[in-house]
Design a protein around this motif. Sequence first.
Motif, PDB file in Angstrom:
ATOM      1  N   PHE A  65       0.750  -1.190  -0.188  1.00  0.00           N
ATOM      2  CA  PHE A  65      -0.193   0.078  -0.134  1.00  0.00           C
ATOM      3  C   PHE A  65       0.893   1.336  -0.216  1.00  0.00           C
ATOM      4  CE2 PHE A  65      -2.555   3.349   2.103  1.00  0.00           C
ATOM      5  CZ  PHE A  65      -3.555   2.875   1.395  1.00  0.00           C
ATOM      6  N   LEU A  66       1.774   1.553   0.356  1.00  0.00           N
ATOM      7  CA  LEU A  66       2.479   2.806   0.957  1.00  0.00           C
ATOM      8  C   LEU A  66       3.749   2.360  -0.574  1.00  0.00           C
ATOM      9  CD1 LEU A  66       4.214   2.400   4.850  1.00  0.00           C
ATOM     10  CD2 LEU A  66       2.105   3.822   3.901  1.00  0.00           C
ATOM     11  N   GLU A  67       4.100   1.467  -1.409  1.00  0.00           N
ATOM     12  CA  GLU A  67       4.853   1.471  -2.723  1.00  0.00           C
ATOM     13  C   GLU A  67       4.064   2.072  -3.065  1.00  0.00           C
ATOM     14  OE1 GLU A  67       7.385  -2.712  -1.143  1.00  0.00           O
ATOM     15  OE2 GLU A  67       5.784  -2.504  -2.811  1.00  0.00           O
ATOM     16  N   LYS A  68       2.770   1.963  -3.472  1.00  0.00           N
ATOM     17  CA  LYS A  68       1.512   2.502  -4.429  1.00  0.00           C
ATOM     18  C   LYS A  68       0.942   3.945  -3.697  1.00  0.00           C
ATOM     19  CE  LYS A  68      -0.244  -2.322  -5.969  1.00  0.00           C
ATOM     20  NZ  LYS A  68      -1.262  -2.400  -5.649  1.00  0.00           N
ATOM     21  N   LYS A  69       0.587   4.534  -2.925  1.00  0.00           N
ATOM     22  CA  LYS A  69       0.175   5.378  -2.368  1.00  0.00           C
ATOM     23  C   LYS A  69       2.050   6.638  -3.121  1.00  0.00           C
ATOM     24  CE  LYS A  69      -1.154   8.457   1.213  1.00  0.00           C
ATOM     25  NZ  LYS A  69      -1.697   8.082   2.646  1.00  0.00           N
ATOM     26  N   PHE A  70       3.134   6.595  -1.848  1.00  0.00           N
ATOM     27  CA  PHE A  70       3.384   7.423  -1.883  1.00  0.00           C
ATOM     28  C   PHE A  70       4.898   7.281  -3.265  1.00  0.00           C
ATOM     29  CE2 PHE A  70       2.663   7.973   2.121  1.00  0.00           C
ATOM     30  CZ  PHE A  70       2.685   8.439   1.996  1.00  0.00           C
ATOM     31  N   HIS A  71       4.962   5.848  -4.005  1.00  0.00           N
ATOM     32  CA  HIS A  71       5.634   5.726  -5.753  1.00  0.00           C
ATOM     33  C   HIS A  71       7.069   5.274  -5.051  1.00  0.00           C
ATOM     34  CE1 HIS A  71       2.759   7.650  -8.190  1.00  0.00           C
ATOM     35  NE2 HIS A  71       2.017   9.047  -7.066  1.00  0.00           N
ATOM     36  N   LEU A  72       7.260   4.449  -3.987  1.00  0.00           N
ATOM     37  CA  LEU A  72       8.156   3.761  -3.609  1.00  0.00           C
ATOM     38  C   LEU A  72       8.761   2.896  -4.567  1.00  0.00           C
ATOM     39  CD1 LEU A  72       7.589   4.108   0.443  1.00  0.00           C
ATOM     40  CD2 LEU A  72       8.732   5.521  -0.900  1.00  0.00           C
ATOM     41  N   LYS A  73      10.125   2.625  -4.507  1.00  0.00           N
ATOM     42  CA  LYS A  73      10.820   1.337  -4.500  1.00  0.00           C
ATOM     43  C   LYS A  73      10.296  -0.461  -4.038  1.00  0.00           C
ATOM     44  CE  LYS A  73      14.558   3.727  -7.405  1.00  0.00           C
ATOM     45  NZ  LYS A  73      14.404   2.345  -8.481  1.00  0.00           N
ATOM     46  N   GLU A  74      10.675   0.766  -2.748  1.00  0.00           N
ATOM     47  CA  GLU A  74       9.728  -0.655  -1.930  1.00  0.00           C
ATOM     48  C   GLU A  74       9.446   0.352  -0.814  1.00  0.00           C
ATOM     49  OE1 GLU A  74      11.808  -4.804   0.237  1.00  0.00           O
ATOM     50  OE2 GLU A  74      13.046  -3.769  -1.603  1.00  0.00           O
ATOM     51  N   ALA A  75       8.941  -0.662   0.483  1.00  0.00           N
ATOM     52  CA  ALA A  75       8.822   0.409   2.176  1.00  0.00           C
ATOM     53  C   ALA A  75       9.174  -0.814   2.848  1.00  0.00           C
ATOM     54  CB  ALA A  75       7.162   0.328   2.521  1.00  0.00           C
ATOM     55  N   ILE A  76      10.032  -1.993   3.957  1.00  0.00           N
ATOM     56  CA  ILE A  76       9.786  -2.345   4.761  1.00  0.00           C
ATOM     57  C   ILE A  76       9.556  -1.927   5.985  1.00  0.00           C
ATOM     58  CG2 ILE A  76      11.403  -3.945   5.404  1.00  0.00           C
ATOM     59  CD1 ILE A  76      13.125  -3.034   3.186  1.00  0.00           C
ATOM     60  N   ILE A  77       8.760  -2.406   6.809  1.00  0.00           N
ATOM     61  CA  ILE A  77       8.107  -2.354   7.757  1.00  0.00           C
ATOM     62  C   ILE A  77       8.379  -3.612   8.741  1.00  0.00           C
ATOM     63  CG2 ILE A  77       5.720  -2.016   8.886  1.00  0.00           C
ATOM     64  CD1 ILE A  77       4.264  -0.930   6.545  1.00  0.00           C
ATOM     65  N   ALA A  78       9.020  -2.661  10.613  1.00  0.00           N
ATOM     66  CA  ALA A  78       9.722  -4.182  10.960  1.00  0.00           C
ATOM     67  C   ALA A  78       7.967  -4.215  11.641  1.00  0.00           C
ATOM     68  CB  ALA A  78      10.289  -2.949  12.144  1.00  0.00           C
ATOM     69  N   TYR A  79       7.323  -5.147  12.306  1.00  0.00           N
ATOM     70  CA  TYR A  79       6.293  -5.770  13.041  1.00  0.00           C
ATOM     71  C   TYR A  79       7.005  -6.165  14.364  1.00  0.00           C
ATOM     72  CZ  TYR A  79       7.990  -9.619  10.770  1.00  0.00           C
ATOM     73  OH  TYR A  79       8.246 -10.670   9.409  1.00  0.00           O
ATOM     74  N   PRO A  80       5.992  -5.720  15.324  1.00  0.00           N
ATOM     75  CA  PRO A  80       6.589  -7.071  17.082  1.00  0.00           C
ATOM     76  C   PRO A  80       7.164  -7.352  16.778  1.00  0.00           C
ATOM     77  CG  PRO A  80       4.209  -5.269  16.644  1.00  0.00           C
ATOM     78  CD  PRO A  80       4.810  -5.587  15.132  1.00  0.00           C
ATOM     79  N   ARG A  81       8.058  -7.869  17.098  1.00  0.00           N
ATOM     80  CA  ARG A  81       8.670  -8.534  17.553  1.00  0.00           C
ATOM     81  C   ARG A  81       9.474  -8.749  19.378  1.00  0.00           C
ATOM     82  NH1 ARG A  81      12.479 -11.206  13.213  1.00  0.00           N
ATOM     83  NH2 ARG A  81      11.100 -11.265  10.922  1.00  0.00           N
ATOM     84  N   GLU A  82       9.803  -9.571  19.300  1.00  0.00           N
ATOM     85  CA  GLU A  82      10.577  -9.162  21.367  1.00  0.00           C
ATOM     86  C   GLU A  82      12.332  -7.968  21.237  1.00  0.00           C
ATOM     87  OE1 GLU A  82      11.760 -13.240  22.329  1.00  0.00           O
ATOM     88  OE2 GLU A  82      10.013 -14.349  22.223  1.00  0.00           O
ATOM     89  N   GLY A  83      11.924  -7.692  21.619  1.00  0.00           N
ATOM     90  CA  GLY A  83      12.935  -6.656  21.484  1.00  0.00           C
ATOM     91  C   GLY A  83      11.955  -4.633  21.498  1.00  0.00           C
ATOM     92  N   GLN A  84      13.038  -4.185  21.294  1.00  0.00           N
ATOM     93  CA  GLN A  84      13.381  -2.890  21.227  1.00  0.00           C
ATOM     94  C   GLN A  84      12.969  -2.821  19.493  1.00  0.00           C
ATOM     95  OE1 GLN A  84      15.613  -0.200  22.769  1.00  0.00           O
ATOM     96  NE2 GLN A  84      15.422  -0.314  24.536  1.00  0.00           N
ATOM     97  N   VAL A  85      12.227  -1.472  18.555  1.00  0.00           N
ATOM     98  CA  VAL A  85      11.957  -1.466  17.669  1.00  0.00           C
ATOM     99  C   VAL A  85      12.619  -0.587  16.995  1.00  0.00           C
ATOM    100  CG1 VAL A  85      10.244   0.682  16.057  1.00  0.00           C
ATOM    101  CG2 VAL A  85       9.280  -0.913  18.407  1.00  0.00           C
ATOM    102  N   ILE A  86      13.782  -0.396  17.451  1.00  0.00           N
ATOM    103  CA  ILE A  86      14.832   0.890  16.882  1.00  0.00           C
ATOM    104  C   ILE A  86      15.516  -1.268  16.134  1.00  0.00           C
ATOM    105  CG2 ILE A  86      16.210   0.279  19.017  1.00  0.00           C
ATOM    106  CD1 ILE A  86      18.012   2.378  17.338  1.00  0.00           C
ATOM    107  N   ASP A  87      15.983  -2.653  17.178  1.00  0.00           N
ATOM    108  CA  ASP A  87      16.498  -3.467  16.656  1.00  0.00           C
ATOM    109  C   ASP A  87      16.044  -4.016  15.533  1.00  0.00           C
ATOM    110  OD1 ASP A  87      18.482  -3.512  19.193  1.00  0.00           O
ATOM    111  OD2 ASP A  87      16.747  -4.384  20.453  1.00  0.00           O
ATOM    112  N   GLU A  88      14.641  -3.732  15.066  1.00  0.00           N
ATOM    113  CA  GLU A  88      14.647  -4.478  14.639  1.00  0.00           C
ATOM    114  C   GLU A  88      14.509  -3.710  12.434  1.00  0.00           C
ATOM    115  OE1 GLU A  88      12.086  -7.476  11.762  1.00  0.00           O
ATOM    116  OE2 GLU A  88      13.120  -7.510  13.942  1.00  0.00           O
ATOM    117  N   ILE A  89      14.475  -2.564  13.368  1.00  0.00           N
ATOM    118  CA  ILE A  89      14.703  -1.025  12.140  1.00  0.00           C
ATOM    119  C   ILE A  89      15.913  -1.178  11.420  1.00  0.00           C
ATOM    120  CG2 ILE A  89      15.133   1.092  11.681  1.00  0.00           C
ATOM    121  CD1 ILE A  89      12.116   0.595  11.855  1.00  0.00           C
TER     122      ILE A  89
END
Length: 320
Positions: A65-89
């Motif tokens: 959805f984000l790729e189409k809306k903002f004309h991106l080559k790619e959107a990569i989304i960190a979804y909740p896992r164990e640990g902090q979001v910054i680690d997944e990012i």
Amino acid sequence: MIDERFMMKVVTMYYKRGLSQVDIGKHLNVSRMTVARALEQARKEGYVQIQINFPENSAVDEEEFLEKKFHLKEAIIAYPREGQVIDEIGFLTADYIIRVLKNHMTLALTKGITLQKAVQYLQNDMRLRMKKYKDVKVVSTAGANNPPEDADENYRLAYSNYLIDETARILKVKAYQIMAPLIVADKQTKQRLMEESTVSSVMELAKNADVAVFGIGTMDQNTTVLNTDIIPKGEFDRLKEKGGVGEILCHIFDENGGLIEDEFHDRLVSISFEDLKKIPIRVGVAYGKEKRKAIFGALKSGIVNVLITDMETAHYLANV
């Protein structure tokens, strides 16, 4: 029309035995195109039904959805896992760099806590032990100020010169830094610095990079550029009053992605917004509620064509 028995045999060999279309053609004495037509007919007639079972926390739909809306080559989304979001990012950023970086490429980087986390994941990635890059360069996109004496250790390690050296060391390639302050006293000083070959040569490398990875900063009171004295408070307040919501390479932009008109930009020793837009792959890495407006502005500017962010920010961007 392909007969039913032949079609079932092709389906069995392809889906159950895992043979390629070429191998099936050789075995049955037909062309690969005949095998492909049989598989297509089997799908149309319901002999084959494909079911995709992604994990419940998959972000594939949101990314598309984000790729189409903002004309991106790619959107990569960190979804909740164990640990902090910054680690997944950080992990996703490191993974992306490894995926796209090829021989004879130039990788441009900026400063930032999140990018520092990505470098930590690069350090521990086992795939790099098997890789040997040829003619790859890691280059800075801007000058660098020294961190203040009382800066947190994480801030010190997040400064661009350190990140450039560390990334090059990990990848076993060459590092190129802009040996100049990020912000100078006046436009004339900047012009003189840009005439120095040690600065201009690295600037040219950065302008012609294949991949740029950069953080997206915000213009609130907790932002790094203010709290580490990169932008003096008086200038910070003026830029914010003019509508500044975010920064990339200390270039301040508004909620629509437009660059704030101010003499401040004439004193930045960095590649310009327009030069950054010419780099083929431009990876914006940012997340968190406080950065949503800045991320949205960066997307509207067209400066970002690959976005790495978190799920909550993705939901905000999808509905804004």
